[in-house]
Design a protein around this motif. Structure first.
Motif, short mmCIF file in Angstrom:
data_model
loop_
_atom_site.label_atom_id
_atom_site.label_comp_id
_atom_site.label_asym_id
_atom_site.label_seq_id
_atom_site.Cartn_x
_atom_site.Cartn_y
_atom_site.Cartn_z
N ARG A 5 4.16 5.61 -7.01
CA ARG A 5 4.42 4.51 -7.96
C ARG A 5 5.10 3.34 -7.26
O ARG A 5 4.77 2.20 -7.50
CB ARG A 5 5.32 4.99 -9.11
CG ARG A 5 4.80 6.14 -9.88
CD ARG A 5 3.67 5.73 -10.76
NE ARG A 5 3.11 6.97 -11.30
CZ ARG A 5 2.22 7.03 -12.21
NH1 ARG A 5 1.74 5.94 -12.73
NH2 ARG A 5 1.74 8.17 -12.62
N TYR A 6 6.06 3.65 -6.42
CA TYR A 6 6.78 2.60 -5.69
C TYR A 6 5.80 1.78 -4.85
O TYR A 6 5.83 0.56 -4.87
CB TYR A 6 7.86 3.24 -4.81
CG TYR A 6 8.49 2.29 -3.82
CD1 TYR A 6 9.39 1.32 -4.24
CD2 TYR A 6 8.17 2.36 -2.47
CE1 TYR A 6 9.96 0.44 -3.33
CE2 TYR A 6 8.73 1.49 -1.56
CZ TYR A 6 9.63 0.54 -1.99
OH TYR A 6 10.19 -0.33 -1.08
N THR A 7 4.93 2.46 -4.12
CA THR A 7 3.97 1.75 -3.27
C THR A 7 2.98 0.95 -4.11
O THR A 7 2.68 -0.20 -3.79
CB THR A 7 3.20 2.76 -2.38
OG1 THR A 7 4.14 3.57 -1.68
CG2 THR A 7 2.31 2.06 -1.39
N ALA A 8 2.50 1.54 -5.19
CA ALA A 8 1.51 0.86 -6.04
C ALA A 8 2.09 -0.39 -6.70
O ALA A 8 1.39 -1.39 -6.86
CB ALA A 8 0.99 1.82 -7.10
N ILE A 9 3.36 -0.36 -7.07
CA ILE A 9 3.95 -1.48 -7.78
C ILE A 9 4.57 -2.50 -6.83
O ILE A 9 4.39 -3.70 -6.99
CB ILE A 9 4.99 -0.98 -8.80
CG1 ILE A 9 4.26 -0.21 -9.90
CG2 ILE A 9 5.80 -2.13 -9.39
CD1 ILE A 9 5.15 0.55 -10.83
N CYS A 10 5.26 -2.03 -5.81
CA CYS A 10 5.96 -2.95 -4.92
C CYS A 10 5.07 -3.51 -3.80
O CYS A 10 5.32 -4.61 -3.31
CB CYS A 10 7.18 -2.26 -4.32
SG CYS A 10 8.41 -1.79 -5.56
N PHE A 11 4.06 -2.76 -3.41
CA PHE A 11 3.14 -3.21 -2.35
C PHE A 11 1.69 -2.99 -2.77
O PHE A 11 0.95 -2.24 -2.12
CB PHE A 11 3.41 -2.45 -1.04
CG PHE A 11 4.83 -2.53 -0.58
CD1 PHE A 11 5.32 -3.68 0.01
CD2 PHE A 11 5.70 -1.46 -0.76
CE1 PHE A 11 6.64 -3.76 0.43
CE2 PHE A 11 7.01 -1.53 -0.35
CZ PHE A 11 7.49 -2.69 0.24
N PRO A 12 1.24 -3.62 -3.86
CA PRO A 12 -0.10 -3.31 -4.39
C PRO A 12 -1.24 -3.65 -3.43
O PRO A 12 -2.25 -2.95 -3.42
CB PRO A 12 -0.18 -4.16 -5.66
CG PRO A 12 0.83 -5.23 -5.49
CD PRO A 12 1.91 -4.67 -4.63
N PHE A 13 -1.09 -4.69 -2.63
CA PHE A 13 -2.19 -5.07 -1.74
C PHE A 13 -2.28 -4.19 -0.49
O PHE A 13 -3.30 -4.15 0.18
CB PHE A 13 -2.05 -6.54 -1.33
CG PHE A 13 -2.14 -7.48 -2.50
CD1 PHE A 13 -3.28 -7.52 -3.29
CD2 PHE A 13 -1.08 -8.30 -2.83
CE1 PHE A 13 -3.37 -8.36 -4.38
CE2 PHE A 13 -1.16 -9.15 -3.91
CZ PHE A 13 -2.30 -9.18 -4.69
N HIS A 14 -1.22 -3.47 -0.20
CA HIS A 14 -1.19 -2.60 0.97
C HIS A 14 -1.25 -1.12 0.58
O HIS A 14 -1.06 -0.26 1.44
CB HIS A 14 0.07 -2.86 1.80
CG HIS A 14 0.20 -4.26 2.27
ND1 HIS A 14 -0.61 -4.79 3.25
CD2 HIS A 14 1.03 -5.26 1.89
CE1 HIS A 14 -0.27 -6.05 3.45
NE2 HIS A 14 0.72 -6.36 2.63
N TYR A 15 -1.51 -0.85 -0.69
CA TYR A 15 -1.47 0.53 -1.19
C TYR A 15 -2.39 1.46 -0.42
O TYR A 15 -1.98 2.54 0.01
CB TYR A 15 -1.80 0.57 -2.68
CG TYR A 15 -1.81 1.96 -3.25
CD1 TYR A 15 -0.62 2.58 -3.59
CD2 TYR A 15 -3.00 2.67 -3.42
CE1 TYR A 15 -0.59 3.87 -4.09
CE2 TYR A 15 -2.98 3.96 -3.91
CZ TYR A 15 -1.79 4.54 -4.25
OH TYR A 15 -1.78 5.82 -4.73
#
Length: 192
Positions: A5-15
């Protein structure tokens, strides 16, 4: 889940770059390994407990707390192990989950549209619900003194969370919500 969730929300373009298969294995393997070592250690320590001939464990599954209460042997080392275990396996994951959600909330509050904020928070609410019910019932189980409360809390811990998990995550699916509304509408009409 919290890292996902953290990666998807905070870094969506680099997920897709961050959450690669290799990284997922790197996240899963230590958890699997540590849980296997932990379960083996607890099983070994529980196997060393001594019981009188007529012991009745009033629980619907073999919980370690109930075994410690029923045991007539010295349980000091086992209680110490459980305390350390609770910190490592309980507090560390809760701390990491809490930290990830603080970062998520900070990122979400920067979103300008209220619809975007609502959509992001709703995607995290299911995970937060399961985490609170799971960790809350697990921690409460080992903090209570009453055996009657232990039965209720262990029931929540063992049955409610596995039942809630697919339900909470499937209720986020729009097709399932539409089908449930349709079924409720059909049942309501047939009752009238």
């Amino acid at each position: 889940m919290a890292i996902d969730r953290y990666t998807a929300i905070c870094f969506p373009f680099h997920y897709t770059q961050i959450m690669s298969k290799q990284f997922c294995v790197l996240l899963a393997f230590p958890a699997w390994f540590m849980s296997s070592v932990n379960a083996s250690s607890l099983t070994y320590l529980a196997h060393k407990l001594i019981f009188s001939d007529l012991v009745e464990v009033k629980n619907f599954f073999c919980d370690l707390k109930a075994l410690i209460i029923a045991s007539i042997s010295d349980t000091t080392s086992l209680r110490t192990f459980i305390l350390v275990d609770a910190v490592l396996i309980g507090a560390v994951p809760i701390g990491l989950i809490f930290t990830s959600y603080v970062c998520i909330i900070y990122t979400v509050l920067k979103i300008k549209s209220s619809h975007g904020r609502w959509k992001t928070f709703s995607s995290c609410s299911s995970h937060i619900t399961i985490v609170v019910v799971y960790f809350g019932s697990a921690m409460s189980l080992y903090m209570t003194k009453s055996l009657q409360q232990d039965l209720v809390l262990s029931m929540m811990f063992v049955t409610l969370v596995p039942m809630l998990n697919p339900l909470v995550y499937s209720l986020r699916n729009k097709d399932i919500i539409r089908a449930a509304k349709r079924q409720l509408h059909i049942k309501t009409i047939s009752l009238l």
